[in-house]
Structure formats: C-alpha cells, structure tokens
Design an enzyme around this catalytic site. Structure first.
Site, PDB file in Angstrom:
ATOM      1  N   CYS A 278       0.847  -1.192   0.000  1.00 25.39           N
ATOM      2  CA  CYS A 278       0.000   0.000   0.000  1.00 25.39           C
ATOM      3  C   CYS A 278       0.878   1.236   0.000  1.00 25.39           C
ATOM      4  O   CYS A 278       1.884   1.293   0.714  1.00 25.39           O
ATOM      5  CB  CYS A 278      -0.877  -0.030   1.253  1.00 25.39           C
ATOM      6  SG  CYS A 278      -1.994   1.371   1.374  1.00 25.39           S
TER       7      CYS A 278
ATOM      8  N   HIS B  82     -10.103   0.771   2.015  1.00 26.49           N
ATOM      9  CA  HIS B  82      -9.677   2.142   2.330  1.00 26.49           C
ATOM     10  C   HIS B  82     -10.890   3.033   2.610  1.00 26.49           C
ATOM     11  O   HIS B  82     -10.858   3.879   3.503  1.00 26.49           O
ATOM     12  CB  HIS B  82      -8.902   2.750   1.152  1.00 26.49           C
ATOM     13  CG  HIS B  82      -7.422   2.498   1.186  1.00 26.49           C
ATOM     14  ND1 HIS B  82      -6.629   2.854   2.248  1.00 26.49           N
ATOM     15  CD2 HIS B  82      -6.585   1.945   0.272  1.00 26.49           C
ATOM     16  CE1 HIS B  82      -5.370   2.522   2.003  1.00 26.49           C
ATOM     17  NE2 HIS B  82      -5.312   1.952   0.796  1.00 26.49           N
TER      18      HIS B  82
ATOM     19  N   HIS C  19      -8.987  -4.156  -1.748  1.00 29.11           N
ATOM     20  CA  HIS C  19      -8.052  -3.301  -1.010  1.00 29.11           C
ATOM     21  C   HIS C  19      -8.532  -1.845  -1.015  1.00 29.11           C
ATOM     22  O   HIS C  19      -8.562  -1.172   0.015  1.00 29.11           O
ATOM     23  CB  HIS C  19      -6.657  -3.429  -1.667  1.00 29.11           C
ATOM     24  CG  HIS C  19      -5.573  -2.609  -1.044  1.00 29.11           C
ATOM     25  ND1 HIS C  19      -4.515  -3.171  -0.367  1.00 29.11           N
ATOM     26  CD2 HIS C  19      -5.365  -1.267  -1.002  1.00 29.11           C
ATOM     27  CE1 HIS C  19      -3.704  -2.209   0.055  1.00 29.11           C
ATOM     28  NE2 HIS C  19      -4.205  -1.031  -0.319  1.00 29.11           N
ATOM     29  N   GLU C  20      -8.956  -1.359  -2.177  1.00 33.58           N
ATOM     30  CA  GLU C  20      -9.381   0.044  -2.297  1.00 33.58           C
ATOM     31  C   GLU C  20     -10.695   0.303  -1.555  1.00 33.58           C
ATOM     32  O   GLU C  20     -10.869   1.347  -0.919  1.00 33.58           O
ATOM     33  CB  GLU C  20      -9.517   0.455  -3.768  1.00 33.58           C
ATOM     34  CG  GLU C  20      -8.223   0.386  -4.582  1.00 33.58           C
ATOM     35  CD  GLU C  20      -7.016   0.987  -3.887  1.00 33.58           C
ATOM     36  OE1 GLU C  20      -7.143   2.072  -3.297  1.00 33.58           O
ATOM     37  OE2 GLU C  20      -5.940   0.346  -3.926  1.00 33.58           O
TER      38      GLU C  20
END
Lengths: 189, 315
Positions: A99, A145, A141-142
């Site tokens: 990241c 966030h 993953h995004e």
C-alpha cells in the site's frame, strides 16, 4: 497535480469516506491528481496499482485503478466512483500486497478470489464488473480504504509480513515492527 | 494498492568477454528489474593474448556469484542454459558466432549491441571500419541476433557526429557510452512490446568489416593515398598499429606510425624525407606529416627527433 500521500500512522486513513452524489469538475480534477500522485510514486521495483482518495486526504469514495497490472510501464488508469462489492466468492486466495500509505511493507493477505463490483464512471454511468484474481484483490483493497481499513490490520504474526529491502527484494521480518503495531492499534476501538 | 515487480524480474543470460563487456554486465547487475541468471564468456584459451586466465566478464560473474560458462562450443551448454530459464540474452563483443540451437533457447531471442549504424560496418571490426570509411556520423545499434552475422532486425539506434580526425579510443568511449545509455531502456521497451524489431534499412547497401590481423598493420605507402594512411593510423592505433619499412642511415628498420596529419594534397613521387625538421611522407596522392613514431624497442618520438637522427627514407 502531485499531492502529498497520507501514510501511517496518520489517523485520516481511519476515516470513512462519503458517497459522491454528483460528478463535479472538482471530482474529475481530484481523480487526475490521484493518477499524477501514483505515477510520481512509481519506481524501479514497485508501482502503484491503484489509489483511494483518502490516501491524498480526501474523504470521498473515489479510486483510480491501473489499466494493466502486469506492466508497470502502462500509465493508463480507470476511475471508479462509489465502488461497492455486491457479490463475493467463498474461495480465498493468498497473495502479496502492499500500500502506498504503508511504505516499505508487504503482506500475504487472503482475499476473495472472485468479486462483483458496482460503481460509477466519471461520466456518471453505472458499471458492473466481474473480477478475478489480482484485479479482485485490488478492488477489495481500495474499498477497504473507503471503510478506514488497511491491509496490515489483519496481520497477527510476523510470518505473513514482508519488507522491501534496498535491492527491491521482498524479505521476511523476524517480528512485527513497532510502527506497524502502532498503526494497527489505533484502529482497535 | 501497490504491486512489486520483484517477482517479474527479467531473467538474462549475458554473453561477453572483454573489459567493455564487463561494464555492460555491471550496468545490468545494478538494475532492480533485471536478474542476470548466467554469464557466458570466451574460454580463457581464446583470450590467451591478454595473458589473463579468465576474461574480465568471467571475473565479474565470479565475484557476483553468477553461474558462468566458458564453453569451447556453445552447443555444449544448451541444457544448462535452458535450466536457467532465461527470458532473453544480451550479447556484447562475445567474439563468437552463435549457433541456431543457442538462439532457440531464448524465448525473446538474444539482443546484441553493435557499435555501428547497421547495416553499415557489419562484422568483427566496426570501429576500425567506421574510421577507415571516414564517417563523421557514427552510432550504435541494438538488434536481435539472427543466424546471419549482424543482419538481424534493429530495436534501437543512436547516432551522433564526431570530428573527422577522431581517435579510435575516443570514438570507442563515445560509442560505448551511447550503447550503455541505450541498452536497458531498449531492453525494457522490447520486453514490454513498446517497440518492435524493425528490419535493417537495406536501401543503403550493407558494408562489412573484416577480422583484423597483426600483419594488416604492415603496409607499403606505394599502395595507398595520404587520406587512407591517415585514417589507417587512427583506425589501427593501439592494435595492430601501422608500420612502414624505412632506411635509417641506410639501415633497414620498421617505423611504427603513432600520429600523423594530412599536410597537403600535393601529388608526386612516393618518398619519405625531412624538410625543415618536419618528417614528411609523399604519396602519389597527398602528403602527410609524421608527428609521432617509434623505432622497434625505442620510445615514441617526434618526427623532428627522427630527422635529427640522420638520413631517413623509404626502404
């Protein structure tokens, strides 16, 4: 415009991002800034596969995703607004991910192998994507966030954590470094 | 999210022998997206004239703990090469023709650096050939090796102009620098399909350089012009050198020419003589002044020094 990246232990990474209700020129400009920032970051041994708006300090559901994950030289991106997972496969795959907000570290993270994602394009069109393998990993993953989550949150023992050495090689660590533990701990409430 | 490229490093087998090849290998070793999995160098027997038991490339490979091979025949190591699973080969001044069997072992072929603007000066002595042709636009080519010598498609070329009286060493330094700058970006672009190999431009006729031998440096002024000799002295400087037979105080000697310049374009009888302490060599076409020369076993001296020794003429 290249923006400053928000990195651990910055608490802004723990904020929840808001839905975008209207695609304004400001959103378009922001997407371009995110692309510029990611490309600026690229170097010999790593490149940014995607970036979420929170990583430049903007709490909105916006992500830019590289078109071609296999070729770091391909500098084209796609922009997605309000992405959300609508379906997840049960089979998990473990792969290495990193990241831009956690510089220097990678980890072996299990993710759903296949997902379906609903999102808007910059033109305001709704799209549905069926993703498998690495692209599925990138979206998970995004979207994490956007919920204030980081990939390091699930690391419990040092064997899954990897460090990038000076030669750009991934090496194992003996124990989880304090900076990672600190970044994790702040989330435990 | 980040992705590392560490697991997608390009696996290279390097072919080379001399000091310049070692510099190229050094460049490759420093790149994070490249891993040199093997090195092939000329067998030390072939390199006997440098009095070294191993080539500079083999020494570097040894120091970097990279498997290296010095086969007399490349087909001997086909199996070992295959086991190293190379993506691509890189070759620079290896000094041997590659058999088709070796070429076929590399999924992306073998890339060669040839310090000339191909199709000009193909063959083993492009630098000398460039100087002998009097080229002032020079350059280097990065190409794919095919079975025919230096005839493969071009990946990239870099050209620039140099002074007409450039010395071989200086030309070599410039071409080596250009080659080093060009190699890695070209390699990356080729492997990512950003560039595709283009056949050599055969609208200009290919020219061929020859394998130079020591005796090529023994010349007779009777067979050439001033311009040709001046180029030859620059092209053959260092090795094999240029020597002419002379009579010094009526004693036969061999004079090695180190530095000459074109004096004028006069025509006349071929002769060597001193004029106001300038050592001049008249050709049927043109006249040169010998600035630096050497007698066997002696120091390099000026033309003036030689004129002071005594009567000097061609043998």
């Amino acid at each position: 415009m290249i923006r400053k990246l928000v990195t651990i232990p910055d608490q802004r990474l723990r904020q929840k991002s808001l839905r975008i209700t209207r695609v304004t020129p400001k959103v378009e400009k922001l997407a371009q800034d995110m692309i510029d920032t990611t490309l600026d970051w690229d170097h010999d041994s790593e490149y940014g596969a995607a970036l979420a708006a929170i990583q430049i300090g903007e709490t909105i559901k916006l992500t830019v995703v590289r078109n071609n994950f296999e070729d770091g030289k391909d500098q084209t991106f796609l922009t997605f607004i309000n992405p959300e997972i609508v379906q997840k496969s049960r089979d998990f795959v473990v792969d290495v991910e990193g990241c831009l907000s956690v510089p220097g570290y990678y980890a072996k993270i299990p993710r759903a192998n296949k997902i379906k994602v609903k999102a808007l394009t910059l033109e305001g069109e709704e799209v549905r994507l069926t993703l498998e393998g690495f692209p599925a990993r990138v979206f998970q993953h995004e979207i994490d966030h956007m919920h204030g989550k980081l990939f390091i949150d699930i690391i419990k023992d040092a064997s899954t954590l990897l460090k990038l050495d000076d030669d750009g090689q991934l090496i194992s660590v003996d124990e989880i470094p304090q900076e990672i533990i600190d970044a994790q701990n702040h989330h435990q409430h | 999210m980040l992705k590392t490229t560490t697991n997608t490093k390009t696996r290279i087998i390097f072919f080379g022998s001399g000091q310049s090849s070692a510099l190229i290998l050094q460049d490759l070793l420093q790149k994070k997206d490249i891993t040199v999995v093997g090195v092939v160098s000329q067998s030390s027997k072939m390199h006997a004239h440098t009095h070294q038991r191993t080539t500079p490339v083999a020494q570097l490979a040894q120091a970097a703990k990279i498997p290296f091979f010095t086969p007399t025949k490349l087909t001997e190591i086909t199996k070992q090469i295959r086991q190293l699973q190379p993506d691509v080969g890189v070759l620079f001044a290896y000094g041997k023709i590659l058999p088709l069997e070796t070429l076929d072992t590399f999924p992306h072929g073998i890339i060669n650096i040839h310090p000339s603007l191909l199709p000009l000066h193909r063959g083993p002595s492009p630098l000398e050939s460039t100087i002998l042709a009097g080229d002032t636009t020079v350059g280097t080519s990065i190409m794919l090796i095919t079975p025919e010598m230096d005839a493969g498609p071009i990946l990239a070329q870099d050209s620039f102009t140099v002074p007409a009286n450039i010395q071989k060493l200086e030309l070599w330094e410039k071409l080596l620098k250009a080659s080093r700058n060009l190699l890695v970006p070209t390699l990356r672009a080729y492997l990512s399909h950003t560039i595709t190999p283009t056949p050599q431009d055969l609208s200009q006729k290919p020219s061929y350089s020859k394998l130079i031998k020591k005796q090529d440096g023994d010349i007779s002024p009777k067979t050439m012009t001033a311009v040709q000799l001046e180029r030859l002295v620059r092209a053959y400087s260092g090795w094999p050198g240029v020597r002419i037979p002379i009579l010094l105080r009526n004693k036969p000697q061999t004079l090695s020419l180190h530095q000459v310049k074109i004096h004028d374009t006069s025509t006349g009888k071929i002769e060597l003589y001193c004029q106001n302490k300038h050592l001049l060599l008249q050709f049927s076409e043109g006249r040169i002044e010998i600035l630096q020369a050497q007698l066997p076993g002696k120091r390099v001296v000026t033309g003036r020094d030689l004129c002071n020794v005594g009567e000097i003429r061609l043998a």
